[in-house]
Design a protein around this motif. Structure first.
Motif, PDB file in Angstrom:
ATOM      1  N   TYR A 152       0.803  -1.232   0.000  1.00 17.45           N
ATOM      2  CA  TYR A 152       0.000   0.000   0.000  1.00 17.45           C
ATOM      3  C   TYR A 152       0.834   1.280   0.000  1.00 17.45           C
ATOM      4  CZ  TYR A 152      -3.656  -3.317   1.098  1.00 17.45           C
ATOM      5  OH  TYR A 152      -4.519  -4.374   1.040  1.00 17.45           O
ATOM      6  N   GLY A 153       2.132   1.148   0.094  1.00 12.98           N
ATOM      7  CA  GLY A 153       2.970   2.337   0.021  1.00 12.98           C
ATOM      8  C   GLY A 153       3.030   3.097   1.336  1.00 12.98           C
ATOM      9  N   THR A 154       3.195   4.406   1.250  1.00 15.19           N
ATOM     10  CA  THR A 154       3.485   5.206   2.447  1.00 15.19           C
ATOM     11  C   THR A 154       2.274   5.989   2.945  1.00 15.19           C
ATOM     12  OG1 THR A 154       4.166   7.041   1.057  1.00 15.19           O
ATOM     13  CG2 THR A 154       5.903   5.528   1.798  1.00 15.19           C
ATOM     14  N   PHE A 155       1.121   5.741   2.326  1.00 10.35           N
ATOM     15  CA  PHE A 155      -0.072   6.499   2.726  1.00 10.35           C
ATOM     16  C   PHE A 155      -1.293   5.625   2.472  1.00 10.35           C
ATOM     17  CE2 PHE A 155      -2.830  10.425   1.518  1.00 10.35           C
ATOM     18  CZ  PHE A 155      -3.318  10.514   2.809  1.00 10.35           C
ATOM     19  N   TYR A 156      -1.838   5.102   3.542  1.00  7.61           N
ATOM     20  CA  TYR A 156      -3.013   4.247   3.346  1.00  7.61           C
ATOM     21  C   TYR A 156      -3.942   4.336   4.549  1.00  7.61           C
ATOM     22  CZ  TYR A 156      -0.219   0.771   6.022  1.00  7.61           C
ATOM     23  OH  TYR A 156       0.546   0.125   6.961  1.00  7.61           O
ATOM     24  N   THR A 157      -5.194   3.986   4.296  1.00  8.93           N
ATOM     25  CA  THR A 157      -6.133   3.902   5.420  1.00  8.93           C
ATOM     26  C   THR A 157      -6.286   2.432   5.788  1.00  8.93           C
ATOM     27  OG1 THR A 157      -7.856   4.060   3.747  1.00  8.93           O
ATOM     28  CG2 THR A 157      -7.532   5.983   5.142  1.00  8.93           C
ATOM     29  N   THR A 158      -6.149   2.180   7.077  1.00  6.49           N
ATOM     30  CA  THR A 158      -6.348   0.836   7.569  1.00  6.49           C
ATOM     31  C   THR A 158      -7.413   0.923   8.668  1.00  6.49           C
ATOM     32  OG1 THR A 158      -5.217  -1.095   8.499  1.00  6.49           O
ATOM     33  CG2 THR A 158      -4.416   1.030   9.222  1.00  6.49           C
ATOM     34  N   TYR A 159      -7.836  -0.196   9.166  1.00  8.69           N
ATOM     35  CA  TYR A 159      -8.979  -0.183  10.106  1.00  8.69           C
ATOM     36  C   TYR A 159      -8.623  -1.058  11.298  1.00  8.69           C
ATOM     37  CZ  TYR A 159     -11.020   1.935   6.062  1.00  8.69           C
ATOM     38  OH  TYR A 159     -11.242   2.795   5.018  1.00  8.69           O
ATOM     39  N   ILE A 160      -8.397  -0.423  12.444  1.00  8.32           N
ATOM     40  CA  ILE A 160      -7.892  -1.158  13.607  1.00  8.32           C
ATOM     41  C   ILE A 160      -8.803  -0.915  14.811  1.00  8.32           C
ATOM     42  CG2 ILE A 160      -5.835  -1.626  15.003  1.00  8.32           C
ATOM     43  CD1 ILE A 160      -4.190  -0.038  12.976  1.00  8.32           C
ATOM     44  N   PRO A 161      -9.561  -1.949  15.223  1.00  7.00           N
ATOM     45  CA  PRO A 161     -10.398  -1.762  16.408  1.00  7.00           C
ATOM     46  C   PRO A 161      -9.541  -1.425  17.619  1.00  7.00           C
ATOM     47  CG  PRO A 161     -10.653  -4.001  15.493  1.00  7.00           C
ATOM     48  CD  PRO A 161      -9.611  -3.304  14.683  1.00  7.00           C
ATOM     49  N   GLY A 162     -10.029  -0.550  18.455  1.00  7.18           N
ATOM     50  CA  GLY A 162      -9.250  -0.158  19.648  1.00  7.18           C
ATOM     51  C   GLY A 162      -8.413   1.080  19.387  1.00  7.18           C
ATOM     52  N   ILE A 163      -8.057   1.315  18.128  1.00  2.00           N
ATOM     53  CA  ILE A 163      -7.308   2.545  17.804  1.00  2.00           C
ATOM     54  C   ILE A 163      -8.208   3.494  17.014  1.00  2.00           C
ATOM     55  CG2 ILE A 163      -5.307   3.516  16.584  1.00  2.00           C
ATOM     56  CD1 ILE A 163      -3.713   1.126  17.401  1.00  2.00           C
ATOM     57  N   GLY A 164      -8.755   2.989  15.891  1.00  2.00           N
ATOM     58  CA  GLY A 164      -9.768   3.775  15.195  1.00  2.00           C
ATOM     59  C   GLY A 164     -11.101   3.642  15.928  1.00  2.00           C
ATOM     60  N   GLU A 165     -12.083   4.476  15.505  1.00  2.00           N
ATOM     61  CA  GLU A 165     -13.359   4.442  16.219  1.00  2.00           C
ATOM     62  C   GLU A 165     -14.519   4.142  15.285  1.00  2.00           C
ATOM     63  OE1 GLU A 165     -13.425   8.180  18.248  1.00  2.00           O
ATOM     64  OE2 GLU A 165     -11.723   7.546  19.484  1.00  2.00           O
ATOM     65  N   GLY A 166     -15.618   3.661  15.852  1.00  2.00           N
ATOM     66  CA  GLY A 166     -16.844   3.470  15.081  1.00  2.00           C
ATOM     67  C   GLY A 166     -16.909   2.128  14.374  1.00  2.00           C
ATOM     68  N   ARG A 198      -2.619  -7.127  25.052  1.00  2.00           N
ATOM     69  CA  ARG A 198      -3.279  -8.184  24.278  1.00  2.00           C
ATOM     70  C   ARG A 198      -4.777  -7.877  24.133  1.00  2.00           C
ATOM     71  NH1 ARG A 198      -3.107 -14.109  26.331  1.00  2.00           N
ATOM     72  NH2 ARG A 198      -1.147 -13.441  27.246  1.00  2.00           N
ATOM     73  N   MET A 199      -5.361  -7.290  25.172  1.00  2.00           N
ATOM     74  CA  MET A 199      -6.783  -6.947  25.085  1.00  2.00           C
ATOM     75  C   MET A 199      -7.045  -5.850  24.051  1.00  2.00           C
ATOM     76  SD  MET A 199      -8.439  -7.155  28.865  1.00  2.00           S
ATOM     77  CE  MET A 199      -7.039  -6.644  29.817  1.00  2.00           C
ATOM     78  N   SER A 200      -6.038  -5.023  23.784  1.00  2.00           N
ATOM     79  CA  SER A 200      -6.237  -3.988  22.757  1.00  2.00           C
ATOM     80  C   SER A 200      -5.841  -4.496  21.384  1.00  2.00           C
ATOM     81  CB  SER A 200      -5.400  -2.742  23.058  1.00  2.00           C
ATOM     82  OG  SER A 200      -5.188  -2.600  24.412  1.00  2.00           O
ATOM     83  N   ASP A 201      -4.892  -5.424  21.334  1.00  2.00           N
ATOM     84  CA  ASP A 201      -4.371  -5.921  20.061  1.00  2.00           C
ATOM     85  C   ASP A 201      -5.281  -6.939  19.392  1.00  2.00           C
ATOM     86  OD1 ASP A 201      -2.090  -4.563  19.859  1.00  2.00           O
ATOM     87  OD2 ASP A 201      -0.752  -6.303  19.913  1.00  2.00           O
ATOM     88  N   ASP A 202      -5.862  -7.792  20.224  1.00  2.00           N
ATOM     89  CA  ASP A 202      -6.737  -8.823  19.686  1.00  2.00           C
ATOM     90  C   ASP A 202      -8.072  -8.151  19.338  1.00  2.00           C
ATOM     91  OD1 ASP A 202      -8.894 -10.687  19.684  1.00  2.00           O
ATOM     92  OD2 ASP A 202      -7.567 -12.180  20.583  1.00  2.00           O
ATOM     93  N   ALA A 204     -10.635  -6.377  21.807  1.00  2.00           N
ATOM     94  CA  ALA A 204     -10.779  -4.917  21.762  1.00  2.00           C
ATOM     95  C   ALA A 204     -12.247  -4.525  21.649  1.00  2.00           C
ATOM     96  CB  ALA A 204      -9.980  -4.349  20.592  1.00  2.00           C
ATOM     97  N   ILE A 205     -12.993  -5.271  20.816  1.00  2.00           N
ATOM     98  CA  ILE A 205     -14.420  -4.940  20.662  1.00  2.00           C
ATOM     99  C   ILE A 205     -15.162  -5.211  21.970  1.00  2.00           C
ATOM    100  CG2 ILE A 205     -16.552  -5.661  19.505  1.00  2.00           C
ATOM    101  CD1 ILE A 205     -14.734  -6.118  17.006  1.00  2.00           C
ATOM    102  N   LYS A 206     -14.865  -6.360  22.573  1.00  2.00           N
ATOM    103  CA  LYS A 206     -15.531  -6.689  23.846  1.00  2.00           C
ATOM    104  C   LYS A 206     -15.178  -5.640  24.912  1.00  2.00           C
ATOM    105  CE  LYS A 206     -15.911 -11.617  22.983  1.00  2.00           C
ATOM    106  NZ  LYS A 206     -15.145 -12.849  22.997  1.00  2.00           N
ATOM    107  N   ALA A 207     -13.894  -5.234  24.928  1.00  2.00           N
ATOM    108  CA  ALA A 207     -13.481  -4.233  25.921  1.00  2.00           C
ATOM    109  C   ALA A 207     -14.246  -2.936  25.712  1.00  2.00           C
ATOM    110  CB  ALA A 207     -11.973  -3.989  25.827  1.00  2.00           C
TER     111      ALA A 207
END
Ligand code: HEM
Length: 614
Positions: free
Chosen positions: A148-162, A317-321, A325-328
């Motif tokens: 994806y190069g040096t500029f991409y949108t990714t989706y990470i529960p616990g860090i991003g929202e919604g 681990r609770m934030s990474d998994d 993360a969703i359950k938390a």
């Protein structure tokens, strides 16, 4: 002189054009070097795809003290490097990478394989996102960069929202500075994702957890964070404060060093104990000697170390998994939360008892000289000063967080440097020679703060910088938010309130950008010549403050950063002065040493050969 020569030798080497085997054998190509001269630019490198960059004006003031650094608000300082708002020539002429989007699913984001039953099948056949394990973060980050190069949108529960937890990932330091400029008075912190910690603090009625369900206190972004952060970093973060603790840390490191031969087969534990000992000298002015098995150690200290390491590993681990993360975020208590909760309860009991005893001794005027100079003794004085606005329970909660954060964060940083020193014995010898000069000139046989400056110990600093390039404690430790306004990143409007992550790993390991990235060459960072050689090439980003260390930037930069660097420098120096430490013959390069995600990515050190220096 020796260093200058070796630096020249490296530069000479860099001006040839060898072929490279790319990252871990995944990408094989012949490539021109980009570290060799001002004029050398590549048409395919990140940030240089459309036009040759012009010479960069420095836009970050290299503040030498808290008092001189700029910050988004007056009292909490960004401490190291204030962000200048001037637009640089480079910004104006910089080429623009295209925004790519990583395929994702609702809630679980890019972790498609976490969907029950069909996740693996879906991912293998349609999404093709890397499968993240506790042992492959470096490779995953590099793979994302290749895809994806040096500029991409990714989706990470616990860090991003919604529903779609979006995170913009970037690698250009100039773009990251734009985010930091728009953070506002209450910047987003990396600790924000650690929701179970807030839950645990609220359960224990910690004022640090904030009031009410919408305030996450010190782990949030409001006035509560600002108040406690101010108190915490005072006496800790300025260079002057941090160097005041050096004699105690040097002493703890010297004692700890004796333990190395006994722990040769378990250096991970040794470095946890050493980090504990060094931080105890800062926090309490006490000599705990946990890393030296020749002295009797307090079993409670041993237990504390275990709890500190385990509690943060569970928390992360609770934030990474993604499922955790969703359950938390929904407030659901899992088995893992239960373990974390129990571990934190036990840790709290130990810490509160220790702090209480210290306060009582302070009250009875029983502290010795070293204890009186400690962080905690000064903090008691500050807390009792009328205008502090902090009560005793808050003081103790602040110190609990600090103590909890002080063990395996620092030991992880140290472990990686030890990996490289033990697999590059010529580097260890160079470092020994630099340090030996200081020790020979030292009247009391101890290392002192003035010996550890970059001017006096350039090789030591370069070793840590090179270790951070190849094996950062985590590829991305900076997640910020443009809370104040929309911003443009690489020409794309990023709406106010977005989360932007900075990935500091792939560029430094790209053979198109760095010569022989798999080789540990501290000389890359010594003196002005290598910096000048990188100017105007894609490699120049590596000289940005954003790439320099693992502590993040801005007002949320790690408050323990300066003492952690001092600890790391002192223990490594003492070990190299006392011992020759080499990896076993089965370990040919750092790649032969596995790592595992705990609080950070921890190298699993093999049994080392330890030989005393005479
Ligand atoms: C090499 C060792 C360490 C590393 C790599 C490290 C790294 C970090 C990073 C990346 C952050 C997040 C910054 C951000 O939100 O932008 C952080 C925050 C923090 N660190 Fe460290 N740290 C280390 C050692 C320590 C030590 C020794 C302490 C003890 C005082 C400490 C206490 C904290 C605290 C309390 C925060 C939260 C600060 C806030 O949110 O305002 N860290 N650290």
């Amino acid at each position: 002189m020796m260093l200058r020569n070796s630096s020249n030798a490296v530069l000479r080497k860099l001006s040839s054009c060898p072929s490279f085997k790319a990252h871990d054998g995944k990408l094989v190509m012949k490539t021109p070097l980009v570290l060799k001269s001002h004029a050398t630019t590549r048409s395919t490198a990140p940030f240089s795809t459309q036009s040759a960059p012009t010479k960069e004006k420095p836009i970050i003031a290299n503040a030498s003290d808290v008092s001189t650094s700029k910050c988004p608000f007056s009292t909490v300082s960004s401490t190291l490097d204030a962000i200048d708002t001037a637009k640089t020539d480079r910004e104006q002429s910089r080429p623009v990478p295209t925004l790519k989007d990583v395929p994702s699913v609702p809630l679980l984001g890019v972790f498609v394989n976490a969907i029950p039953f069909i996740g693996d099948w879906l991912n293998d056949n349609f999404y093709h996102n890397p499968n993240v394990t506790p042992h492959n973060a470096y490779d995953v980050h590099y793979e994302m960069y290749q895809k994806y190069g040096t500029f991409y949108t990714t989706y990470i529960p616990g860090i991003g929202e919604g529903l779609y937890p979006k995170v913009y990932m970037i690698m250009d330091p100039e773009e990251m500075k734009k985010v930091i400029r728009q953070e506002g008075a209450y910047p987003r912190g990396g600790v924000e994702g650690l929701k179970p910690m807030v839950k645990w603090m609220k359960k224990n009625n910690f004022k640090l957890a904030g009031a009410g369900s919408n305030d996450n206190g010190f782990l949030g972004r409001g006035e509560t964070w600002r108040k406690y952060r101010n108190f915490m970093q005072t006496d800790l973060l300025s260079p002057k404060s941090a160097s005041g603790y050096v004699p105690g840390v040097a002493n703890a490191a010297k004692i700890a060093s004796r333990g190395v031969p006994y722990y040769a087969s378990d250096l991970n534990t040794f470095f946890n104990y050493a980090a504990f000992d060094m931080f105890q000298s800062i926090m309490f002015g006490q000599v705990s000697k946990l890393a030296d098995p020749n002295t009797s150690s307090n079993p409670v200290d041993v237990e504390f170390c275990r709890l500190a390491v385990d509690s943060l590993a569970y928390l992360v681990r609770m934030s990474d998994d993604p499922q955790e993360a969703i359950k938390a975020s929904l407030g659901i208590e899992t088995e893992l939360y239960y373990k974390f909760d129990k571990t934190m309860d036990a840790l709290k009991d130990i810490v509160m008892e220790k702090l209480t005893v210290f306060i009582e001794r302070w009250d009875r005027n029983e502290l010795d000289d070293n204890e009186r100079k400690s962080y905690f003794a000064h903090a008691i004085e500050r807390q009792r000063a009328e205008e502090s606005g902090i009560d005793e329970s808050e003081l103790m909660q602040i110190c609990l967080l600090m103590l909890n954060a002080s063990v395996d964060t620092t030991s992880t940083f140290i472990c990686w440097a030890m990996v490289h020193l033990s697999t590059n014995l010529h580097v260890q010898e160079n470092l020994y020679r630099e340090l030996k000069q200081h020790l020979d000139a030292s009247e009391d046989g101890m290392l002192h703060a003035e010996m550890l400056t970059k001017a006096k110990s350039p090789y030591l600093h370069a070793v840590l910088r090179e270790s951070h390039r190849m094996t950062p404690v985590y590829p991305s430790t900076m997640f910020k938010s443009n809370s104040v306004a929309d911003i443009e990143i690489h020409g794309v409007t990023v709406p106010k309130g977005s989360v932007v992550g900075f990935d500091s790993y792939p560029i430094g390991m790209d053979p198109m950008i760095v010569d022989q990235p798999e080789r540990f060459i501290p000389e890359r960072w010594i003196g002005d010549e290598p910096i000048q050689a990188r100017k105007g090439t894609p490699a120049e980003v590596l000289d940005s403050v954003m790439y320099r260390d693992p502590f993040s930037q801005g007002a949320r930069r790690c408050p323990g950063s300066r003492v952690a660097v001092n600890e790391t420098q002192l223990i490594l120096s003492q070990l190299v002065l006392d011992w020759k430490i080499s990896a076993p013959p089965s370990v040919k390069t750092y790649r032969d040493i596995p790592y595992k995600m705990q609080t950070l990515l921890v190298a699993q050190l093999p049994e080392m050969n330890v030989e005393a220096r005479v």
